[in-house]
Design an enzyme around this catalytic site. Structure first.
Site, PDB file in Angstrom:
ATOM      1  N   TYR A   1      17.288 -15.603   1.254  1.00  0.00           N
ATOM      2  CA  TYR A   1      17.866 -16.629   0.385  1.00  0.00           C
ATOM      3  C   TYR A   1      18.363 -16.001  -0.920  1.00  0.00           C
ATOM      4  O   TYR A   1      19.487 -16.260  -1.371  1.00  0.00           O
ATOM      5  CB  TYR A   1      16.823 -17.706   0.095  1.00  0.00           C
ATOM      6  CG  TYR A   1      17.207 -18.686  -0.984  1.00  0.00           C
ATOM      7  CD1 TYR A   1      18.041 -19.765  -0.706  1.00  0.00           C
ATOM      8  CD2 TYR A   1      16.714 -18.545  -2.284  1.00  0.00           C
ATOM      9  CE1 TYR A   1      18.386 -20.665  -1.706  1.00  0.00           C
ATOM     10  CE2 TYR A   1      17.059 -19.440  -3.282  1.00  0.00           C
ATOM     11  CZ  TYR A   1      17.892 -20.506  -2.990  1.00  0.00           C
ATOM     12  OH  TYR A   1      18.238 -21.394  -3.982  1.00  0.00           O
TER      13      TYR A   1
ATOM     14  N   LYS B   1      22.338 -15.462  -2.539  1.00  0.00           N
ATOM     15  CA  LYS B   1      22.777 -15.834  -3.881  1.00  0.00           C
ATOM     16  C   LYS B   1      23.397 -14.639  -4.607  1.00  0.00           C
ATOM     17  O   LYS B   1      24.384 -14.777  -5.332  1.00  0.00           O
ATOM     18  CB  LYS B   1      21.588 -16.375  -4.681  1.00  0.00           C
ATOM     19  CG  LYS B   1      21.031 -17.685  -4.164  1.00  0.00           C
ATOM     20  CD  LYS B   1      22.052 -18.797  -4.228  1.00  0.00           C
ATOM     21  CE  LYS B   1      21.452 -20.135  -3.842  1.00  0.00           C
ATOM     22  NZ  LYS B   1      22.460 -21.226  -3.857  1.00  0.00           N
TER      23      LYS B   1
ATOM     24  N   ASN C   1      12.975 -22.452 -11.738  1.00  0.00           N
ATOM     25  CA  ASN C   1      12.429 -23.392 -10.749  1.00  0.00           C
ATOM     26  C   ASN C   1      12.652 -24.833 -11.209  1.00  0.00           C
ATOM     27  O   ASN C   1      12.132 -25.241 -12.249  1.00  0.00           O
ATOM     28  CB  ASN C   1      10.932 -23.144 -10.566  1.00  0.00           C
ATOM     29  CG  ASN C   1      10.648 -21.777  -9.974  1.00  0.00           C
ATOM     30  OD1 ASN C   1      10.363 -21.656  -8.801  1.00  0.00           O
ATOM     31  ND2 ASN C   1      10.719 -20.734 -10.809  1.00  0.00           N
ATOM     32  N   LEU C   2      13.388 -25.600 -10.413  1.00  0.00           N
ATOM     33  CA  LEU C   2      13.752 -26.958 -10.804  1.00  0.00           C
ATOM     34  C   LEU C   2      12.715 -27.990 -10.355  1.00  0.00           C
ATOM     35  O   LEU C   2      12.014 -27.803  -9.369  1.00  0.00           O
ATOM     36  CB  LEU C   2      15.108 -27.335 -10.206  1.00  0.00           C
ATOM     37  CG  LEU C   2      16.306 -26.506 -10.647  1.00  0.00           C
ATOM     38  CD1 LEU C   2      17.561 -26.998  -9.935  1.00  0.00           C
ATOM     39  CD2 LEU C   2      16.494 -26.566 -12.149  1.00  0.00           C
TER      40      LEU C   2
ATOM     41  N   HIS D   1       8.952 -27.392  -3.090  1.00  0.00           N
ATOM     42  CA  HIS D   1       8.689 -26.345  -4.072  1.00  0.00           C
ATOM     43  C   HIS D   1       7.377 -26.640  -4.814  1.00  0.00           C
ATOM     44  O   HIS D   1       6.677 -27.596  -4.512  1.00  0.00           O
ATOM     45  CB  HIS D   1       9.858 -26.242  -5.045  1.00  0.00           C
ATOM     46  CG  HIS D   1      11.032 -25.520  -4.469  1.00  0.00           C
ATOM     47  ND1 HIS D   1      12.290 -25.554  -5.029  1.00  0.00           N
ATOM     48  CD2 HIS D   1      11.145 -24.742  -3.364  1.00  0.00           C
ATOM     49  CE1 HIS D   1      13.127 -24.828  -4.301  1.00  0.00           C
ATOM     50  NE2 HIS D   1      12.455 -24.326  -3.293  1.00  0.00           N
TER      51      HIS D   1
ATOM     52  N   ARG E   1      -0.439 -32.809  -3.355  1.00  0.00           N
ATOM     53  CA  ARG E   1      -1.824 -32.411  -3.094  1.00  0.00           C
ATOM     54  C   ARG E   1      -2.802 -33.174  -3.977  1.00  0.00           C
ATOM     55  O   ARG E   1      -3.867 -33.612  -3.530  1.00  0.00           O
ATOM     56  CB  ARG E   1      -1.995 -30.909  -3.302  1.00  0.00           C
ATOM     57  CG  ARG E   1      -1.458 -30.082  -2.146  1.00  0.00           C
ATOM     58  CD  ARG E   1      -1.618 -28.599  -2.433  1.00  0.00           C
ATOM     59  NE  ARG E   1      -1.197 -27.832  -1.262  1.00  0.00           N
ATOM     60  CZ  ARG E   1      -1.968 -26.960  -0.623  1.00  0.00           C
ATOM     61  NH1 ARG E   1      -3.196 -26.745  -1.052  1.00  0.00           N
ATOM     62  NH2 ARG E   1      -1.517 -26.304   0.410  1.00  0.00           N
TER      63      ARG E   1
ATOM     64  N   ARG F   1       5.581 -19.061 -13.435  1.00  0.00           N
ATOM     65  CA  ARG F   1       6.946 -19.518 -13.200  1.00  0.00           C
ATOM     66  C   ARG F   1       7.490 -20.158 -14.469  1.00  0.00           C
ATOM     67  O   ARG F   1       6.736 -20.566 -15.355  1.00  0.00           O
ATOM     68  CB  ARG F   1       7.004 -20.560 -12.059  1.00  0.00           C
ATOM     69  CG  ARG F   1       6.576 -20.048 -10.697  1.00  0.00           C
ATOM     70  CD  ARG F   1       7.600 -19.082 -10.105  1.00  0.00           C
ATOM     71  NE  ARG F   1       7.241 -18.715  -8.744  1.00  0.00           N
ATOM     72  CZ  ARG F   1       6.451 -17.714  -8.408  1.00  0.00           C
ATOM     73  NH1 ARG F   1       5.881 -16.985  -9.375  1.00  0.00           N
ATOM     74  NH2 ARG F   1       6.202 -17.434  -7.146  1.00  0.00           N
TER      75      ARG F   1
END
Length: 209
Positions: free
Chosen positions: A104, A108, A133-134, A147, A155, A177
């Site tokens: 992936y 990009k 990270n969105l 994600h 969870r 992150r």
């Protein structure tokens, strides 16, 4: 305007060309592709590579003679696994991406390469925002493909519903992150598109690790 997959097959040059001829546009922001969580990336690396490479390749090639702005949106997953934190744009090519999402990330990178090559050969005007990270409304909460943030939310909610006193997470807690709210990402994409036109990569994040 973002066409649906039913309106345009982004992997088909003929359909993309026909759509672009029918549509008047001053800027094209390419977000076409698929994203997923670690489990899905490990299970379907080839599909994720192709699904992210083909649409951008076709769009870029059809737009190469246009004088409109082309914004190819990238991902922090393109960075090498051992890139220093905070991560600088000039470290993008210093190694292979993390093996959990390597294909992936390489897809990009390939689109950045094509964008810069077309800038040099055809004079295309473009930018390449690299998103952290969105998260945000409309996120994916699927167990296999979500994600980090939606996976954690699910969870915690399921643990609360069961009456659990604790939640078990993957890993040892050491990874960090940069999480970016989706509305902030949209604002940044438009801002960078208006300010950066030499096709160089630009990091977009919250600046909070």
């Amino acid at each position: 305007y973002a066409p649906s997959r039913q309106e345009c097959d982004f992997s088909s040059r003929d359909e993309v060309y026909a759509y672009m001829q029918l549509s008047r546009w001053d800027a094209l922001i390419n977000l076409a592709g698929k994203v997923s969580g670690i489990a899905h990336n490990l299970k379907h690396p080839g599909a994720l590579y192709l699904d992210n490479l083909l649409p951008g390749t076709v769009f870029l090639d059809e737009a190469r003679d246009s004088r409109a702005l082309f914004i190819q949106v990238g991902s922090a997953c393109a960075y090498p696994k051992n890139a220093p934190v905070p991560t600088k744009e000039d470290s993008l090519w210093d190694g292979y991406p993390d093996e959990t999402n390597g294909p992936y990330g390489v897809a990009k990178r390939a689109l950045l390469t094509q964008l810069q090559a077309y800038h040099k050969e055809h004079g295309i005007i473009g930018s390449y925002p690299l998103l952290a990270n969105l998260y945000g409304p409309g996120d994916n909460f699927n167990n296999e493909t979500s994600h980090v943030i939606p996976a954690l939310i699910r969870r915690f909610l399921e643990a609360k519903a069961r009456g659990d006193s604790s939640v078990c997470l993957f890993g040892d807690g050491s990874p960090t992150r940069d999480f970016l709210y989706v509305n902030d990402a949209a604002d940044a994409i438009l801002h960078i598109g208006a300010m950066v036109e030499d096709c160089s990569p630009v990091n977009v994040g919250s600046r909070t690790e």
